[in-house]
Design an enzyme around this catalytic site. Structure first.
Site, PDB file in Angstrom:
ATOM      1  N   CYS A  51       0.819  -1.209   0.000  1.00 39.94           N
ATOM      2  CA  CYS A  51       0.000   0.000   0.000  1.00 39.94           C
ATOM      3  C   CYS A  51       0.859   1.267   0.000  1.00 39.94           C
ATOM      4  CB  CYS A  51      -0.948   0.005   1.190  1.00 39.94           C
ATOM      5  SG  CYS A  51      -0.134  -0.417   2.719  1.00 39.94           S
ATOM      6  N   ARG A  58       4.167   1.384  -1.361  1.00 36.83           N
ATOM      7  CA  ARG A  58       5.228   1.431  -2.367  1.00 36.83           C
ATOM      8  C   ARG A  58       4.952   0.468  -3.517  1.00 36.83           C
ATOM      9  NH1 ARG A  58       9.665   1.777   0.309  1.00 36.83           N
ATOM     10  NH2 ARG A  58       8.690   1.945   2.359  1.00 36.83           N
ATOM     11  N   SER A 104       9.837   2.794   6.167  1.00 33.64           N
ATOM     12  CA  SER A 104       8.386   2.628   6.259  1.00 33.64           C
ATOM     13  C   SER A 104       7.716   3.919   6.691  1.00 33.64           C
ATOM     14  CB  SER A 104       8.042   1.544   7.280  1.00 33.64           C
ATOM     15  OG  SER A 104       8.426   0.299   6.800  1.00 33.64           O
ATOM     16  N   GLU A 142       7.974  -0.715  11.367  1.00 34.51           N
ATOM     17  CA  GLU A 142       6.851  -1.664  11.319  1.00 34.51           C
ATOM     18  C   GLU A 142       7.331  -3.030  10.802  1.00 34.51           C
ATOM     19  OE1 GLU A 142       4.073  -1.923   8.375  1.00 34.51           O
ATOM     20  OE2 GLU A 142       4.935  -0.475   7.008  1.00 34.51           O
ATOM     21  N   GLN A 199       5.403  -5.417   9.476  1.00 31.12           N
ATOM     22  CA  GLN A 199       4.618  -5.952   8.364  1.00 31.12           C
ATOM     23  C   GLN A 199       5.394  -5.956   7.052  1.00 31.12           C
ATOM     24  OE1 GLN A 199       1.082  -3.675   7.865  1.00 31.12           O
ATOM     25  NE2 GLN A 199       0.132  -5.216   6.590  1.00 31.12           N
ATOM     26  N   GLN A 251       5.967  -8.498   3.604  1.00 32.37           N
ATOM     27  CA  GLN A 251       5.659  -8.042   2.249  1.00 32.37           C
ATOM     28  C   GLN A 251       6.876  -8.202   1.334  1.00 32.37           C
ATOM     29  OE1 GLN A 251       4.346  -4.205   3.593  1.00 32.37           O
ATOM     30  NE2 GLN A 251       2.185  -4.716   3.361  1.00 32.37           N
ATOM     31  N   GLY A 294     -12.917  -6.580   5.967  1.00 34.43           N
ATOM     32  CA  GLY A 294     -11.757  -7.239   5.386  1.00 34.43           C
ATOM     33  C   GLY A 294     -11.324  -8.389   6.275  1.00 34.43           C
ATOM     34  N   ALA A 295     -10.596  -9.314   5.677  1.00 39.70           N
ATOM     35  CA  ALA A 295     -10.155 -10.477   6.453  1.00 39.70           C
ATOM     36  C   ALA A 295      -8.706 -10.815   6.145  1.00 39.70           C
ATOM     37  CB  ALA A 295     -11.054 -11.677   6.153  1.00 39.70           C
ATOM     38  N   GLY A 296      -7.962  -9.806   5.720  1.00 36.51           N
ATOM     39  CA  GLY A 296      -6.548 -10.025   5.415  1.00 36.51           C
ATOM     40  C   GLY A 296      -5.682  -9.891   6.659  1.00 36.51           C
TER      41      GLY A 296
END
Lengths: 260, 418
Positions: free
Chosen positions: B49, B51, B106, B111, B113, B117, B184-186
């Site tokens: 989301c 980059r 980031s 972060e 996450q 990714q 959402g369910a991600g």
């Protein structure tokens, strides 16, 4: 004593404003201790005075504002309340000192308890209305910051919206019965000790107007279930109206009443 | 021999631009195919989301141009994507990926996450990555882990979902017993649900296409699950709505939620849109007492929460610097080893020819003498080659090998590709 209180309230104002000038926030103990020390000197000064006249009324209003500020900070961690109440209290004490605490037409000892209760409760009601105004102003400022997605000092230092809304609700809910009792005591005092309502019309008009405004604000919150921004706007409008009516009466009837 | 990274990220493009560049996983192979077709020997596309970055190995001039073409096509309004982009080459490209993986680049500093990714991008591009980018991404993940274990860059609550919780707390104060809808369910939705549930919020997960996953997560957390169609009426009761769907367009529209919001009697509603492209129509944020925040809005909040993390930046940067040097030494060694081999074999060939010629003229020598002379030729060659070989390896380790390598190729007419 009043000067010491004035100094400590001034210091509280500086501490409250410091983060907005780029300085670090004062420790919570200091933000509680400074106004409490000021309030202690203030109480000591007030008990030596008669409560008749404008200066003692302003001084007492300042004391209640500071006490309410400390309670708000202790109970709801609403430290930002001091941004308004501390300078307001400083200004009120300064104004009272300028006017001077000269000897007033002191009621006789038998009437004193009624009178003191009347003044205390009425000024407390007024201070709570002022606190409702302060919480509303903070609410609207924080609301604007959140809506505009600005995450600066206000966002960081002001309490959450719902806490401010709750403070407004509590202030109004507590202020209305206090002022009602103050008004009833005034009527009782007048009937019992003064042979009827012989007080100046301006004082009665302003007192009743303030009571009606506070009642209207409480009605909006508790009967019409207004909350949040609408309730904040109503509180600010009410407090502003009370202030404007006072100023209008003061200008049109400059010699009226004991404290007007 | 080169590595290039080019693309857009949260530092170079606003959200409304970035969201147009975002590639869904199924679009990545096709985009990389185009770039490889334009001349790159390897490619990895990191699209999150925040980059959209193309990592290219041995890209000539055409491959980067193809990347800008791909991105400009997605922009779709005639503007060149290059206006929003950046390019880093070689050592800076390596440093960039290492900083990304470590969370130093980031939006929310440190972060965690992003590391997942980066791993996903590597996995999705495995077929097109090539050996250099394989090694680069593999080491990037190790750098990210090293930074997180040796510094406190990943400590505290500075992820997007935890920043969202901080914003919600500025509206509601205590979040205990508040009601949250999570669209959402991600992974982000799951993380957000966990963060909110930890604050005592009653969480309801909302999903349609991935309803089963939502129900599984909800069951695990003791939460509820519902479909999108059931969710719109819940906007009357919810305090927080957190959106993180993979929908390609806004799902929370004014028409769908305005009637329910009108029945709230002035109670504030906090909508946190963490999705890219955005899930919530901007008009919803104009509704009275609705506080709508997008990913970009959370940046400042998270940065405030990340003061302690910022103090770790120099330490993390030092780790990145060290690792960049290690990679660079390896990377240049890649070109140096075959060049040195070829150089030695060329000299050896010359040695062998000249030895043979000399032996023809010295036919009277005994076998022992011949062996002695052959040994001498080897020793002489090794003596001559020792210093250049050591110097070349050292230069490669220090990242200065490229110039020497080129000189070597020119001076000795070496033909092998570095």
């Amino acid at each position: 004593m009043h000067l010491l209180a004035l100094g400590l309230y001034g210091l509280t104002t500086a501490l409250a404003l410091a983060p907005f000038a780029g300085a670090r926030s004062a420790p919570r103990a200091l933000m509680l201790g400074t106004p409490m020390a000021g309030a202690a000197f203030h109480v000591a000064a007030l008990v030596q005075l008669s409560l008749v006249g404008l200066a003692p009324a302003l001084s007492m209003l300042a004391l209640f504002l500071v006490l309410l500020q400390v309670v708000s900070e202790r109970v709801l961690r609403a430290q930002a309340v001091a941004l308004f109440t501390a300078p307001l209290a400083t200004g009120l004490v300064g104004l009272a000192l300028l006017i001077g605490f000269g000897p007033g037409a002191e009621p006789s000892a038998g009437r004193n308890a009624w009178f003191v209760m009347h003044v205390t409760l009425s000024v407390l009601g007024l201070a709570l209305l002022a606190l409702a105004f302060v919480s509303s102003a903070l609410y609207l400022l924080q609301f604007r910051e959140l809506k505009a997605k600005r995450f600066g000092q206000m966002f960081r230092l002001f309490p959450p919206l719902e806490r401010l809304d709750r403070l407004n609700q509590i202030a109004l809910a507590a202020g209305f019965p206090a002022l009602t009792l103050g008004v009833l005591l005034a009527i009782g005092y007048a009937v019992r000790f003064a042979g009827g309502l012989h007080v100046d019309k301006a004082q009665v008009v302003w007192g009743m107007f303030t009571w009606l405004v506070l009642g209207w604000a409480v009605w909006l919150r508790h009967v019409r279930h207004w909350m949040g921004r609408r309730a904040a706007v109503a509180s600010i409008a009410g407090f502003t109206a009370v202030l404007l009516v006072y100023l209008a009466l003061k200008l049109t009837q400059p010699v009226a009443g004991r404290f007007l | 021999m080169s590595i290039t990274v080019l693309g857009v990220n949260h530092l170079t493009a606003p959200l409304e631009v970035r969201e147009r560049f975002a590639h869904a996983p199924h679009e990545i192979p096709q985009a990389l195919h185009r770039v490889l077709h334009a001349g790159a020997s390897g490619g990895v596309l990191l699209s999150t989301c925040n980059r959209t970055e193309f990592y290219l190995a041995e890209a000539g001039a055409a491959a980067p141009e193809e990347v800008w073409r791909i991105l400009s096509e997605r922009l779709g309004d005639g503007r060149p994507a290059r206006d929003y982009g950046f390019v880093h080459r070689d050592r800076e490209a390596v440093r960039h990926l290492y900083r990304v993986s470590a969370g130093l680049d980031s939006m929310i500093l440190g972060e965690a996450q992003i590391q997942g990714q980066v791993r996903d991008a590597w996995e999705l591009s495995r077929a097109q990555a090539g050996p250099v980018l394989h090694r680069l991404f593999q080491t990037a993940l190790l750098v990210g882990s090293r930074v997180r274990s040796e510094t406190v860059l990943g400590a505290g609550n500075a992820s997007a979902p935890s920043a969202a919780v901080a914003v919600a707390e500025k509206i509601f104060g205590d979040l205990t017993d508040r009601a949250a809808l999570i669209l959402g369910a991600g992974d982000v939705a799951e993380l957000a649900a966990t963060c909110l549930a930890a604050e005592g919020v009653g969480v309801t997960l909302v999903a349609s296409r991935t309803y089963e996953r939502a129900r599984t997560i909800a069951e695990r957390m003791g939460a509820k699950a519902m479909t999108l169609d059931e969710a719109w009426a819940q906007f009357e009761h919810a305090d927080i709505v957190l959106c993180s769907t993979a929908a390609p367009h806004a799902v929370v529209t004014w028409e769908r939620v305005a009637p329910a919001i009108a029945r709230r009697q002035g109670r504030p509603l906090c909508i946190l849109d963490l999705a890219v492209p955005r899930d919530v129509e901007p008009a919803v944020g104009q509704l009275e007492n609705v506080f709508l925040y997008h990913l970009d809005d959370l940046q400042t909040v998270a940065q405030q929460a990340a003061v302690a993390r910022r103090e770790e930046i120099p330490k993390a940067e030092r780790i990145v610097d060290q690792e960049v040097e290690h990679f660079w030494a390896w990377f240049h060694g890649l070109g140096m080893v075959p060049a040195i081999k070829e150089f030695r074999s060329r000299v050896d060939a010359v040695r062998a020819v000249e030895l043979q010629r000399a032996m023809r003229r010295l036919g009277h020598l005994s076998d022992a003498d011949r062996a002695q002379i052959e040994q001498f030729s080897y020793a002489l060659m090794n003596k001559f080659l020792h210093h250049p070989t050591v110097a070349l390896k050292k230069a490669a380790e220090e990242g200065r090998g490229f110039g020497l390598l080129e000189a070597l190729k020119t001076l000795f007419g070496l033909g092998s590709r570095a």
